[in-house]
Motif scaffolding. Structure first.
Motif, PDB file in Angstrom:
ATOM      1  N   ASN A  17       4.267   1.060 -13.854  1.00 36.18           N
ATOM      2  CA  ASN A  17       5.171   0.264 -13.212  1.00 36.18           C
ATOM      3  C   ASN A  17       4.503  -0.687 -12.902  1.00 36.18           C
ATOM      4  O   ASN A  17       5.435  -2.350 -12.281  1.00 36.18           O
ATOM      5  CB  ASN A  17       5.846   0.564 -12.349  1.00 36.18           C
ATOM      6  N   ASP A  55      12.674 -11.508  -9.071  1.00 35.73           N
ATOM      7  CA  ASP A  55      12.271 -10.955  -7.764  1.00 35.73           C
ATOM      8  C   ASP A  55      10.759 -10.751  -7.210  1.00 35.73           C
ATOM      9  O   ASP A  55       9.399 -11.472  -6.348  1.00 35.73           O
ATOM     10  CB  ASP A  55      13.114 -10.696  -7.009  1.00 35.73           C
ATOM     11  N   GLU A  56       9.754  -9.980  -8.176  1.00 35.09           N
ATOM     12  CA  GLU A  56       8.744  -9.293  -7.897  1.00 35.09           C
ATOM     13  C   GLU A  56       7.560 -10.650  -8.153  1.00 35.09           C
ATOM     14  O   GLU A  56       6.577 -10.865  -7.615  1.00 35.09           O
ATOM     15  CB  GLU A  56       9.007  -8.601  -8.403  1.00 35.09           C
ATOM     16  N   ASN A 104       2.808  -2.267   7.451  1.00 36.38           N
ATOM     17  CA  ASN A 104       3.928  -2.869   7.276  1.00 36.38           C
ATOM     18  C   ASN A 104       4.687  -1.710   6.385  1.00 36.38           C
ATOM     19  O   ASN A 104       5.798  -2.065   5.974  1.00 36.38           O
ATOM     20  CB  ASN A 104       3.886  -4.235   5.953  1.00 36.38           C
ATOM     21  N   GLY A 130       5.988  -8.003   3.348  1.00 36.41           N
ATOM     22  CA  GLY A 130       6.592  -7.041   2.992  1.00 36.41           C
ATOM     23  C   GLY A 130       7.545  -6.948   1.695  1.00 36.41           C
ATOM     24  O   GLY A 130       8.332  -6.289   0.839  1.00 36.41           O
ATOM     25  N   ALA A 131       6.183  -7.006   0.465  1.00 33.70           N
ATOM     26  CA  ALA A 131       6.458  -6.427  -0.242  1.00 33.70           C
ATOM     27  C   ALA A 131       6.973  -5.098  -0.752  1.00 33.70           C
ATOM     28  O   ALA A 131       6.013  -4.451  -0.709  1.00 33.70           O
ATOM     29  CB  ALA A 131       6.175  -7.209  -1.677  1.00 33.70           C
ATOM     30  N   GLU A 132       7.632  -4.744  -2.060  1.00 34.62           N
ATOM     31  CA  GLU A 132       7.530  -3.106  -2.629  1.00 34.62           C
ATOM     32  C   GLU A 132       6.146  -2.675  -2.969  1.00 34.62           C
ATOM     33  O   GLU A 132       4.945  -3.501  -3.405  1.00 34.62           O
ATOM     34  CB  GLU A 132       8.406  -3.215  -4.135  1.00 34.62           C
ATOM     35  N   ARG A 133       6.182  -1.945  -2.761  1.00 35.06           N
ATOM     36  CA  ARG A 133       4.791  -0.859  -3.513  1.00 35.06           C
ATOM     37  C   ARG A 133       4.087  -1.468  -5.057  1.00 35.06           C
ATOM     38  O   ARG A 133       2.301  -1.739  -4.786  1.00 35.06           O
ATOM     39  CB  ARG A 133       5.209   0.676  -3.478  1.00 35.06           C
ATOM     40  N   ASP A 134       4.782  -0.942  -5.529  1.00 37.86           N
ATOM     41  CA  ASP A 134       3.826  -1.825  -7.498  1.00 37.86           C
ATOM     42  C   ASP A 134       4.288  -3.435  -6.963  1.00 37.86           C
ATOM     43  O   ASP A 134       3.344  -3.848  -7.517  1.00 37.86           O
ATOM     44  CB  ASP A 134       5.732  -1.864  -8.090  1.00 37.86           C
ATOM     45  N   THR A 135       4.748  -3.820  -6.157  1.00 41.05           N
ATOM     46  CA  THR A 135       4.631  -5.612  -6.040  1.00 41.05           C
ATOM     47  C   THR A 135       2.916  -6.032  -5.885  1.00 41.05           C
ATOM     48  O   THR A 135       2.307  -6.535  -5.683  1.00 41.05           O
ATOM     49  CB  THR A 135       5.867  -6.668  -5.856  1.00 41.05           C
ATOM     50  N   ILE A 141       3.983  -0.372   4.076  1.00 40.31           N
ATOM     51  CA  ILE A 141       4.375  -0.511   2.376  1.00 40.31           C
ATOM     52  C   ILE A 141       4.895   1.543   1.340  1.00 40.31           C
ATOM     53  O   ILE A 141       5.473   0.480   0.881  1.00 40.31           O
ATOM     54  CB  ILE A 141       3.329  -1.235   1.682  1.00 40.31           C
TER      55      ILE A 141
END
Length: 292
Positions: free
Chosen positions: A217, A231-232, A141, A187-192, A143
Protein backbone atom coordinates in the motif's frame (compact mmCIF):
# COMPACT_ATOMS: atom_id res chain seq x y z
CA UNK A 1 -1.80 35.79 -12.75
CA UNK A 2 -3.72 38.86 -11.65
CA UNK A 3 -4.57 37.43 -8.22
CA UNK A 4 -0.94 36.62 -7.51
CA UNK A 5 -0.09 40.27 -8.26
CA UNK A 6 -2.88 41.43 -5.97
CA UNK A 7 -1.65 39.19 -3.14
CA UNK A 8 1.81 40.69 -3.51
CA UNK A 9 0.33 44.21 -3.61
CA UNK A 10 -1.55 43.54 -0.38
CA UNK A 11 1.61 42.24 1.28
CA UNK A 12 3.47 45.42 0.39
CA UNK A 13 0.65 47.61 1.77
CA UNK A 14 -0.47 45.79 4.93
CA UNK A 15 0.19 48.92 6.97
CA UNK A 16 -1.92 51.07 4.63
CA UNK A 17 -5.65 51.65 4.58
CA UNK A 18 -6.56 49.12 1.89
CA UNK A 19 -10.02 49.17 0.34
CA UNK A 20 -11.79 46.79 -2.01
CA UNK A 21 -12.20 49.58 -4.57
CA UNK A 22 -8.47 50.32 -4.49
CA UNK A 23 -7.57 46.64 -4.98
CA UNK A 24 -10.20 46.18 -7.69
CA UNK A 25 -8.73 49.15 -9.54
CA UNK A 26 -5.23 47.65 -9.29
CA UNK A 27 -6.60 44.38 -10.67
CA UNK A 28 -8.54 46.15 -13.41
CA UNK A 29 -11.82 44.55 -12.30
CA UNK A 30 -15.15 45.87 -11.13
CA UNK A 31 -15.57 45.63 -7.37
CA UNK A 32 -18.24 42.94 -7.74
CA UNK A 33 -16.10 40.80 -10.04
CA UNK A 34 -12.99 41.32 -7.90
CA UNK A 35 -14.77 40.17 -4.74
CA UNK A 36 -15.95 36.99 -6.45
CA UNK A 37 -12.60 36.16 -8.04
CA UNK A 38 -10.64 36.82 -4.83
CA UNK A 39 -12.96 34.60 -2.76
CA UNK A 40 -12.71 31.83 -5.34
CA UNK A 41 -8.91 32.09 -5.36
CA UNK A 42 -8.23 32.26 -1.61
CA UNK A 43 -11.36 30.74 0.00
CA UNK A 44 -11.52 33.97 2.03
CA UNK A 45 -13.12 37.35 1.54
CA UNK A 46 -10.76 40.20 0.72
CA UNK A 47 -10.94 41.70 4.18
CA UNK A 48 -10.70 38.32 5.94
CA UNK A 49 -7.46 37.67 4.08
CA UNK A 50 -6.03 41.12 4.83
CA UNK A 51 -6.98 40.87 8.50
CA UNK A 52 -5.32 37.47 8.93
CA UNK A 53 -2.12 38.56 7.16
CA UNK A 54 -1.92 41.67 9.36
CA UNK A 55 -2.36 39.61 12.50
CA UNK A 56 0.30 37.09 11.48
CA UNK A 57 2.71 39.89 10.58
CA UNK A 58 2.01 41.58 13.91
CA UNK A 59 3.44 38.62 15.82
CA UNK A 60 7.03 39.56 15.04
CA UNK A 61 6.41 43.12 16.22
CA UNK A 62 4.90 41.90 19.49
CA UNK A 63 7.77 39.49 20.11
CA UNK A 64 10.29 42.25 19.38
CA UNK A 65 8.85 44.26 22.28
CA UNK A 66 6.58 46.75 20.53
CA UNK A 67 3.64 47.85 22.70
CA UNK A 68 0.34 46.23 21.77
CA UNK A 69 -1.34 49.60 21.21
CA UNK A 70 1.44 50.56 18.79
CA UNK A 71 1.12 47.27 16.93
CA UNK A 72 -2.65 47.74 16.78
CA UNK A 73 -2.29 51.23 15.29
CA UNK A 74 0.40 50.08 12.85
CA UNK A 75 -1.97 47.59 11.25
CA UNK A 76 -5.12 49.68 11.31
CA UNK A 77 -6.93 48.83 14.54
CA UNK A 78 -8.19 51.82 16.48
CA UNK A 79 -7.74 50.36 19.96
CA UNK A 80 -5.80 47.79 21.94
CA UNK A 81 -9.02 45.94 22.81
CA UNK A 82 -10.25 45.71 19.21
CA UNK A 83 -6.87 44.36 18.10
CA UNK A 84 -6.75 41.82 20.94
CA UNK A 85 -10.27 40.65 20.17
CA UNK A 86 -9.45 40.12 16.47
CA UNK A 87 -6.16 38.40 17.33
CA UNK A 88 -7.81 35.99 19.77
CA UNK A 89 -10.66 35.22 17.38
CA UNK A 90 -8.41 34.51 14.39
CA UNK A 91 -5.36 32.89 15.99
CA UNK A 92 -6.88 31.29 19.07
CA UNK A 93 -4.99 33.03 21.89
CA UNK A 94 -4.53 36.61 23.14
CA UNK A 95 -1.52 38.56 21.81
CA UNK A 96 -0.28 39.19 25.36
CA UNK A 97 0.60 35.49 25.58
CA UNK A 98 3.19 35.81 22.83
CA UNK A 99 5.77 37.36 25.13
CA UNK A 100 5.15 34.71 27.76
CA UNK A 101 5.59 32.05 25.08
CA UNK A 102 8.84 33.64 23.94
CA UNK A 103 10.27 33.59 27.46
CA UNK A 104 9.43 29.91 27.82
CA UNK A 105 10.69 28.99 24.37
CA UNK A 106 13.95 30.84 24.88
CA UNK A 107 14.57 28.43 27.73
CA UNK A 108 13.05 25.24 26.29
CA UNK A 109 13.58 25.70 22.54
CA UNK A 110 11.02 25.85 19.73
CA UNK A 111 9.17 28.65 18.00
CA UNK A 112 6.25 30.81 19.11
CA UNK A 113 4.92 30.49 15.55
CA UNK A 114 4.12 26.84 16.35
CA UNK A 115 0.93 28.27 17.84
CA UNK A 116 -0.05 29.63 14.42
CA UNK A 117 1.68 27.37 11.90
CA UNK A 118 2.43 23.65 11.90
CA UNK A 119 5.06 22.65 14.45
CA UNK A 120 8.64 23.06 13.32
CA UNK A 121 11.65 20.92 14.14
CA UNK A 122 15.06 21.97 15.37
CA UNK A 123 17.32 23.20 12.57
CA UNK A 124 20.15 20.73 12.03
CA UNK A 125 18.50 17.90 14.00
CA UNK A 126 19.96 14.50 13.09
CA UNK A 127 18.01 11.57 11.71
CA UNK A 128 17.88 9.70 15.03
CA UNK A 129 16.35 12.66 16.85
CA UNK A 130 13.90 13.28 14.01
CA UNK A 131 12.86 9.63 13.95
CA UNK A 132 12.06 9.78 17.66
CA UNK A 133 10.02 12.92 17.02
CA UNK A 134 8.22 11.14 14.19
CA UNK A 135 7.32 8.25 16.51
CA UNK A 136 6.04 10.67 19.13
CA UNK A 137 4.00 12.67 16.60
CA UNK A 138 2.48 9.48 15.18
CA UNK A 139 1.46 8.41 18.70
CA UNK A 140 0.14 11.84 19.71
CA UNK A 141 -2.05 12.02 16.62
CA UNK A 142 -3.24 8.41 16.87
CA UNK A 143 -2.07 7.57 13.35
CA UNK A 144 -1.99 3.85 14.13
CA UNK A 145 1.38 2.74 12.78
CA UNK A 146 2.92 -0.34 14.40
CA UNK A 147 6.36 0.46 15.85
CA UNK A 148 8.03 -2.38 13.96
CA UNK A 149 6.55 -1.31 10.61
CA UNK A 150 7.55 2.30 11.23
CA UNK A 151 11.08 1.25 12.14
CA UNK A 152 11.39 -1.08 9.14
CA UNK A 153 10.19 1.56 6.68
CA UNK A 154 12.50 4.14 8.28
CA UNK A 155 15.48 1.82 7.71
CA UNK A 156 14.46 1.42 4.07
CA UNK A 157 14.40 5.22 3.74
CA UNK A 158 17.87 5.45 5.28
CA UNK A 159 19.15 3.02 2.64
CA UNK A 160 17.32 4.79 -0.18
CA UNK A 161 18.96 8.14 0.59
CA UNK A 162 22.29 6.75 1.80
CA UNK A 163 25.25 8.96 0.90
CA UNK A 164 23.12 11.90 -0.24
CA UNK A 165 23.11 15.30 1.44
CA UNK A 166 21.03 18.45 1.32
CA UNK A 167 22.33 21.89 0.35
CA UNK A 168 22.67 22.58 4.08
CA UNK A 169 25.05 19.63 4.45
CA UNK A 170 22.58 17.51 6.44
CA UNK A 171 21.93 13.88 5.56
CA UNK A 172 19.22 13.85 2.92
CA UNK A 173 17.00 11.49 4.89
CA UNK A 174 16.36 14.30 7.39
CA UNK A 175 14.22 15.99 4.73
CA UNK A 176 11.72 13.11 4.24
CA UNK A 177 11.71 12.57 8.00
CA UNK A 178 10.54 16.17 8.41
CA UNK A 179 7.94 15.57 5.71
CA UNK A 180 6.61 12.49 7.53
CA UNK A 181 6.44 14.46 10.80
CA UNK A 182 4.40 17.17 9.08
CA UNK A 183 2.09 14.55 7.58
CA UNK A 184 1.54 12.99 11.00
CA UNK A 185 0.75 16.41 12.45
CA UNK A 186 -1.69 17.01 9.59
CA UNK A 187 -3.44 13.78 10.60
CA UNK A 188 -2.70 11.96 7.35
CA UNK A 189 -3.50 8.27 7.00
CA UNK A 190 -1.00 5.58 8.05
CA UNK A 191 0.24 4.69 4.55
CA UNK A 192 0.48 8.34 3.55
CA UNK A 193 2.77 9.12 6.49
CA UNK A 194 4.99 6.15 5.61
CA UNK A 195 5.04 7.12 1.93
CA UNK A 196 6.15 10.59 2.98
CA UNK A 197 9.51 9.08 3.88
CA UNK A 198 10.03 8.62 0.13
CA UNK A 199 8.74 12.01 -1.01
CA UNK A 200 11.83 12.61 -3.15
CA UNK A 201 12.84 9.04 -3.80
CA UNK A 202 12.59 9.09 -7.59
CA UNK A 203 15.29 11.72 -7.96
CA UNK A 204 17.29 11.30 -4.76
CA UNK A 205 16.98 7.68 -3.68
CA UNK A 206 17.26 4.79 -6.12
CA UNK A 207 19.78 2.46 -4.52
CA UNK A 208 17.30 -0.30 -3.67
CA UNK A 209 14.19 -1.99 -5.05
CA UNK A 210 11.49 -0.10 -3.16
CA UNK A 211 8.70 -2.20 -4.63
CA UNK A 212 10.14 -5.24 -2.86
CA UNK A 213 11.20 -3.42 0.31
CA UNK A 214 8.02 -1.46 1.07
CA UNK A 215 4.53 -2.59 2.12
CA UNK A 216 2.37 -2.81 -1.03
CA UNK A 217 0.00 0.00 0.00
CA UNK A 218 2.92 2.34 0.68
CA UNK A 219 4.61 1.50 -2.62
CA UNK A 220 1.35 2.17 -4.49
CA UNK A 221 1.46 5.75 -3.21
CA UNK A 222 5.21 6.26 -3.68
CA UNK A 223 5.22 5.19 -7.33
CA UNK A 224 2.71 7.88 -8.34
CA UNK A 225 3.95 10.71 -6.10
CA UNK A 226 5.09 12.98 -8.93
CA UNK A 227 1.63 12.86 -10.54
CA UNK A 228 -0.11 14.66 -7.65
CA UNK A 229 -3.26 12.89 -8.79
CA UNK A 230 -5.11 12.21 -5.53
CA UNK A 231 -5.43 13.52 -1.98
CA UNK A 232 -2.70 11.21 -0.66
CA UNK A 233 -0.05 12.33 -3.12
CA UNK A 234 -1.12 15.98 -2.95
CA UNK A 235 -0.77 16.20 0.83
CA UNK A 236 2.69 14.54 0.65
CA UNK A 237 3.91 17.01 -1.97
CA UNK A 238 2.49 19.89 0.10
CA UNK A 239 4.33 18.71 3.22
CA UNK A 240 7.50 18.34 1.16
CA UNK A 241 7.12 21.84 -0.28
CA UNK A 242 6.54 23.29 3.19
CA UNK A 243 9.77 21.79 4.50
CA UNK A 244 11.62 22.96 1.39
CA UNK A 245 10.31 26.48 1.96
CA UNK A 246 11.33 26.33 5.63
CA UNK A 247 14.90 25.59 4.52
CA UNK A 248 14.95 27.76 1.38
CA UNK A 249 17.76 29.93 2.78
CA UNK A 250 20.25 27.19 1.93
CA UNK A 251 19.71 27.27 -1.85
CA UNK A 252 20.99 29.84 -4.33
CA UNK A 253 18.91 32.85 -5.36
CA UNK A 254 17.96 31.61 -8.83
CA UNK A 255 16.52 28.36 -7.48
CA UNK A 256 14.97 30.28 -4.59
CA UNK A 257 12.98 32.47 -6.98
CA UNK A 258 11.76 29.40 -8.87
CA UNK A 259 10.59 27.67 -5.70
CA UNK A 260 8.76 30.77 -4.51
CA UNK A 261 7.00 31.09 -7.88
CA UNK A 262 5.99 27.43 -7.82
CA UNK A 263 4.74 27.78 -4.25
CA UNK A 264 2.50 30.71 -5.15
CA UNK A 265 1.22 29.36 -8.46
CA UNK A 266 1.01 25.61 -7.79
CA UNK A 267 1.23 24.67 -4.13
CA UNK A 268 -0.87 27.38 -2.47
CA UNK A 269 -3.88 26.56 -4.68
CA UNK A 270 -3.41 22.88 -3.73
CA UNK A 271 -3.19 23.82 -0.04
CA UNK A 272 -6.42 25.79 -0.33
CA UNK A 273 -7.99 22.72 -1.92
CA UNK A 274 -7.30 20.56 1.15
CA UNK A 275 -8.30 23.52 3.36
CA UNK A 276 -5.83 23.26 6.24
CA UNK A 277 -5.49 26.82 7.51
CA UNK A 278 -2.15 26.35 9.28
CA UNK A 279 -0.62 24.89 6.13
CA UNK A 280 -2.08 27.67 3.98
CA UNK A 281 -0.91 30.38 6.38
CA UNK A 282 2.66 29.14 6.61
CA UNK A 283 3.14 28.45 2.89
CA UNK A 284 1.71 31.88 2.14
CA UNK A 285 3.84 33.57 4.81
CA UNK A 286 7.05 31.98 3.53
CA UNK A 287 6.20 32.72 -0.09
CA UNK A 288 5.49 36.37 0.72
CA UNK A 289 8.69 36.65 2.76
CA UNK A 290 10.82 35.70 -0.21
CA UNK A 291 8.62 37.17 -2.96
CA UNK A 292 8.48 40.82 -1.84
Amino acid sequence: MVMDQIIKYIELHLEDDLTIKQLADVAGYSEYHFIRVFKSYTNQTVMEYICRRRLIKSCDDIISGMRLIDVAMKYGWKSHSAFSKSFNRELGFPPSLLRTMKTQLDCLGGSYMNQIFLKSTEVGAGKEKLFELLKNTVAQNAIGIDDKILNDVYLVACKAYEGKRRYSGEEYVTHPLNVAILLAELGAERDTVLAGLFCDVKTKGNNIDLEKELPANVWNIVKILEEKKNDETIVIKLAERLHNMRTIEFIDDSKKAKKVKETIEIYLPLARRINNQKLIDELNDLAMKYNV
